[in-house]
Design an enzyme around this catalytic site. Structure first.
Site, PDB file in Angstrom:
ATOM      1  N   ASP A  45       0.852  -1.301  -0.106  1.00  0.00           N
ATOM      2  CA  ASP A  45      -0.020  -0.088   0.048  1.00  0.00           C
ATOM      3  C   ASP A  45       0.974   1.274   0.077  1.00  0.00           C
ATOM      4  O   ASP A  45       1.945   1.246   0.713  1.00  0.00           O
ATOM      5  CB  ASP A  45      -0.858   0.056   1.341  1.00  0.00           C
ATOM      6  CG  ASP A  45      -2.243   1.158   1.022  1.00  0.00           C
ATOM      7  OD1 ASP A  45      -2.369   1.637   0.183  1.00  0.00           O
ATOM      8  OD2 ASP A  45      -2.883   1.298   2.179  1.00  0.00           O
ATOM      9  N   ARG A 103      -0.024   9.118 -10.412  1.00  0.00           N
ATOM     10  CA  ARG A 103      -0.096   7.640  -9.593  1.00  0.00           C
ATOM     11  C   ARG A 103       0.501   6.615 -10.115  1.00  0.00           C
ATOM     12  O   ARG A 103       1.202   5.696  -9.536  1.00  0.00           O
ATOM     13  CB  ARG A 103      -1.561   7.419  -9.485  1.00  0.00           C
ATOM     14  CG  ARG A 103      -2.386   8.402  -8.434  1.00  0.00           C
ATOM     15  CD  ARG A 103      -3.743   8.016  -8.229  1.00  0.00           C
ATOM     16  NE  ARG A 103      -3.888   6.667  -7.697  1.00  0.00           N
ATOM     17  CZ  ARG A 103      -3.880   6.327  -6.376  1.00  0.00           C
ATOM     18  NH1 ARG A 103      -3.954   7.211  -5.356  1.00  0.00           N
ATOM     19  NH2 ARG A 103      -4.193   4.870  -5.984  1.00  0.00           N
ATOM     20  N   HIS A 122       3.122   3.053  -9.015  1.00  0.00           N
ATOM     21  CA  HIS A 122       2.874   2.041  -9.279  1.00  0.00           C
ATOM     22  C   HIS A 122       4.148   1.223  -9.709  1.00  0.00           C
ATOM     23  O   HIS A 122       4.499   0.106  -9.571  1.00  0.00           O
ATOM     24  CB  HIS A 122       1.692   1.589 -10.080  1.00  0.00           C
ATOM     25  CG  HIS A 122       0.768   2.102  -9.431  1.00  0.00           C
ATOM     26  ND1 HIS A 122      -0.017   1.650  -8.082  1.00  0.00           N
ATOM     27  CD2 HIS A 122      -0.578   2.735  -9.989  1.00  0.00           C
ATOM     28  CE1 HIS A 122      -1.148   2.004  -7.678  1.00  0.00           C
ATOM     29  NE2 HIS A 122      -1.468   2.928  -8.804  1.00  0.00           N
ATOM     30  N   SER A 180      -7.217  -5.934  -5.942  1.00  0.00           N
ATOM     31  CA  SER A 180      -8.220  -6.355  -5.209  1.00  0.00           C
ATOM     32  C   SER A 180      -9.645  -6.190  -6.185  1.00  0.00           C
ATOM     33  O   SER A 180      -9.525  -5.414  -7.082  1.00  0.00           O
ATOM     34  CB  SER A 180      -8.309  -5.624  -3.859  1.00  0.00           C
ATOM     35  OG  SER A 180      -8.950  -4.138  -4.329  1.00  0.00           O
ATOM     36  N   THR A 181     -10.483  -6.850  -5.944  1.00  0.00           N
ATOM     37  CA  THR A 181     -11.814  -6.917  -6.517  1.00  0.00           C
ATOM     38  C   THR A 181     -12.388  -5.336  -6.592  1.00  0.00           C
ATOM     39  O   THR A 181     -13.269  -5.012  -7.366  1.00  0.00           O
ATOM     40  CB  THR A 181     -12.741  -7.830  -5.973  1.00  0.00           C
ATOM     41  OG1 THR A 181     -13.058  -7.678  -4.595  1.00  0.00           O
ATOM     42  CG2 THR A 181     -12.364  -9.317  -6.487  1.00  0.00           C
ATOM     43  N   GLU A 182     -11.868  -4.666  -5.541  1.00  0.00           N
ATOM     44  CA  GLU A 182     -12.417  -3.318  -5.379  1.00  0.00           C
ATOM     45  C   GLU A 182     -11.691  -2.479  -6.167  1.00  0.00           C
ATOM     46  O   GLU A 182     -12.005  -1.333  -6.158  1.00  0.00           O
ATOM     47  CB  GLU A 182     -12.521  -2.693  -3.904  1.00  0.00           C
ATOM     48  CG  GLU A 182     -13.195  -3.645  -3.044  1.00  0.00           C
ATOM     49  CD  GLU A 182     -13.036  -5.021  -2.501  1.00  0.00           C
ATOM     50  OE1 GLU A 182     -13.838  -5.797  -2.504  1.00  0.00           O
ATOM     51  OE2 GLU A 182     -11.761  -5.277  -2.537  1.00  0.00           O
ATOM     52  N   TRP A 208     -11.177  -2.118  -9.195  1.00  0.00           N
ATOM     53  CA  TRP A 208     -11.593  -1.863 -10.228  1.00  0.00           C
ATOM     54  C   TRP A 208     -12.536  -0.342 -10.376  1.00  0.00           C
ATOM     55  O   TRP A 208     -12.819   0.144 -11.383  1.00  0.00           O
ATOM     56  CB  TRP A 208     -12.825  -2.768 -10.634  1.00  0.00           C
ATOM     57  CG  TRP A 208     -12.173  -4.162 -11.107  1.00  0.00           C
ATOM     58  CD1 TRP A 208     -12.035  -5.173 -10.374  1.00  0.00           C
ATOM     59  CD2 TRP A 208     -11.441  -4.512 -12.596  1.00  0.00           C
ATOM     60  NE1 TRP A 208     -11.471  -6.339 -10.962  1.00  0.00           N
ATOM     61  CE2 TRP A 208     -11.022  -5.974 -12.349  1.00  0.00           C
ATOM     62  CE3 TRP A 208     -11.005  -3.902 -13.446  1.00  0.00           C
ATOM     63  CZ2 TRP A 208     -10.375  -6.528 -13.118  1.00  0.00           C
ATOM     64  CZ3 TRP A 208     -10.324  -4.487 -14.420  1.00  0.00           C
ATOM     65  CH2 TRP A 208      -9.976  -5.943 -14.299  1.00  0.00           C
ATOM     66  N   LEU A 268      10.678 -21.096  -3.550  1.00  0.00           N
ATOM     67  CA  LEU A 268       9.827 -20.039  -3.047  1.00  0.00           C
ATOM     68  C   LEU A 268       8.703 -20.217  -4.232  1.00  0.00           C
ATOM     69  O   LEU A 268       8.710 -20.086  -5.321  1.00  0.00           O
ATOM     70  CB  LEU A 268      10.504 -18.606  -3.045  1.00  0.00           C
ATOM     71  CG  LEU A 268       9.487 -17.434  -2.748  1.00  0.00           C
ATOM     72  CD1 LEU A 268       9.106 -17.547  -1.407  1.00  0.00           C
ATOM     73  CD2 LEU A 268      10.058 -16.438  -3.135  1.00  0.00           C
ATOM     74  N   ARG A 289       1.672  -4.847   6.280  1.00  0.00           N
ATOM     75  CA  ARG A 289       1.030  -3.860   5.592  1.00  0.00           C
ATOM     76  C   ARG A 289       1.840  -2.606   5.467  1.00  0.00           C
ATOM     77  O   ARG A 289       2.027  -2.165   6.648  1.00  0.00           O
ATOM     78  CB  ARG A 289      -0.285  -3.488   6.021  1.00  0.00           C
ATOM     79  CG  ARG A 289      -1.261  -2.603   5.209  1.00  0.00           C
ATOM     80  CD  ARG A 289      -2.641  -2.403   5.316  1.00  0.00           C
ATOM     81  NE  ARG A 289      -3.161  -1.591   4.176  1.00  0.00           N
ATOM     82  CZ  ARG A 289      -4.706  -1.661   3.899  1.00  0.00           C
ATOM     83  NH1 ARG A 289      -5.251  -2.205   4.041  1.00  0.00           N
ATOM     84  NH2 ARG A 289      -4.901  -0.613   2.977  1.00  0.00           N
ATOM     85  N   ARG A 304      -5.577  -1.918   8.527  1.00  0.00           N
ATOM     86  CA  ARG A 304      -6.911  -2.711   8.211  1.00  0.00           C
ATOM     87  C   ARG A 304      -6.545  -3.801   7.160  1.00  0.00           C
ATOM     88  O   ARG A 304      -5.342  -3.805   6.636  1.00  0.00           O
ATOM     89  CB  ARG A 304      -8.060  -2.005   7.720  1.00  0.00           C
ATOM     90  CG  ARG A 304      -7.469  -0.892   6.500  1.00  0.00           C
ATOM     91  CD  ARG A 304      -8.758  -0.369   5.865  1.00  0.00           C
ATOM     92  NE  ARG A 304      -8.399   0.644   4.661  1.00  0.00           N
ATOM     93  CZ  ARG A 304      -8.037   1.519   4.730  1.00  0.00           C
ATOM     94  NH1 ARG A 304      -7.889   2.148   6.112  1.00  0.00           N
ATOM     95  NH2 ARG A 304      -7.420   2.413   3.674  1.00  0.00           N
TER      96      ARG A 304
END
Length: 254
Positions: free
Chosen positions: A34, A47, A51, A79-81, A83, A145, A202, A208
């Site tokens: 994150d 942004r 990445h 994540s699925t979110e 999108w 690994l 994280r 979270r």
């Protein structure tokens, strides 16, 4: 192996964070990567620049994890979110697996790394599916690994799909209701065949889970850091591992 790492980092000011050679290294580390967007914003960059830099960090952390003896490294890549993000950013993120694997696959092969994907292939562009499927196929016979990318992954969706499949198998007589156990449910999850994470990391200061491995992280140790993912280095991974080694895992016991 850790002796070699200690010699390599002898002059490093964070030498004290080296893992304890007499304590177990977490077999499975999961990371919520994150802070890419905030890293770019702090520098006045788009942004996607964050990445891109974050992809370079993956290269370092995979090698570091492999070097200290981690068996499985799961990276929450998309994540699925996600999108819901702007189309230009999503399009760039969908290109990253192709770019990363095209550059790194020869090295991953050389280092005996197994590539695995956890998540739904639905909605993934053809070029993304093609890149990850090629990496999975070419590394299938490796024995080192496991590099597991959580791509188009959401834990609630995973659990719902698992119970749908369990229901279908009960209806078809392939499974009896009285035989359903935690281990059976685990076998129906997308992570079947993998051990549950011992350590979750994280970055970026968020505290979270963000719909990540809700079932699998039930007894994992958590380690949070303010460091943004593009600034995450080997020393931070070693610090997290050392923190893990200093904890006592009781699994509800005493």
């Amino acid at each position: 192996m850790l002796n070699k790492l200690a010699r390599k980092m002898k002059s490093d000011p964070v030498e004290q964070t080296l893992p304890d050679q007499d304590a177990p290294v977490p077999a499975h580390i999961a990371i919520i990567m994150d802070g890419n967007g905030r890293w770019a914003k702090q520098r006045g960059l788009p942004r996607i620049a964050g990445h891109r830099e974050g992809m370079n960090v993956i290269r370092t952390i995979v090698r570091s994890a492999n070097k200290i003896g981690v068996d499985t490294l799961t990276l929450y890549a998309f994540s699925t979110e996600n999108w819901k993000r702007p189309k230009t950013e999503v399009d760039f993120l969908m290109r990253l697996p192709e770019r990363f694997l095209s550059m790194e696959l020869p090295v991953l092969m050389e280092e005996n790394v197994i590539v695995r994907i956890t998540g739904s292939k639905e909605r993934l562009p053809e070029y993304t599916r093609r890149a990850v499927e090629e990496a999975v196929t070419k590394t299938a016979d490796n024995t080192g690994l496991i590099l597991n990318f959580a791509l188009n992954y959401g834990a609630r969706n995973e659990i719902m799909e698992a119970f749908e499949h369990i229901y279908e198998d009960v209806e078809k007589g392939h499974l009896r209701k009285e035989d359903i156990s935690e281990s059976v449910v685990s076998d129906y999850l997308m992570t079947n065949g993998l051990t549950e994470p011992d350590l979750l990391i994280r970055t970026s200061g968020e505290i979270r889970l963000s719909n990540f491995m809700l079932w699998q992280l039930a007894y994992s140790e958590f380690w949070f850091t303010e460091v943004l993912w593009p600034d995450f280095k080997e020393q931070h991974l070693l610090e997290a591992v050392q923190s893990y080694q200093n904890r006592q895992r009781r699994y509800g016991g005493v």
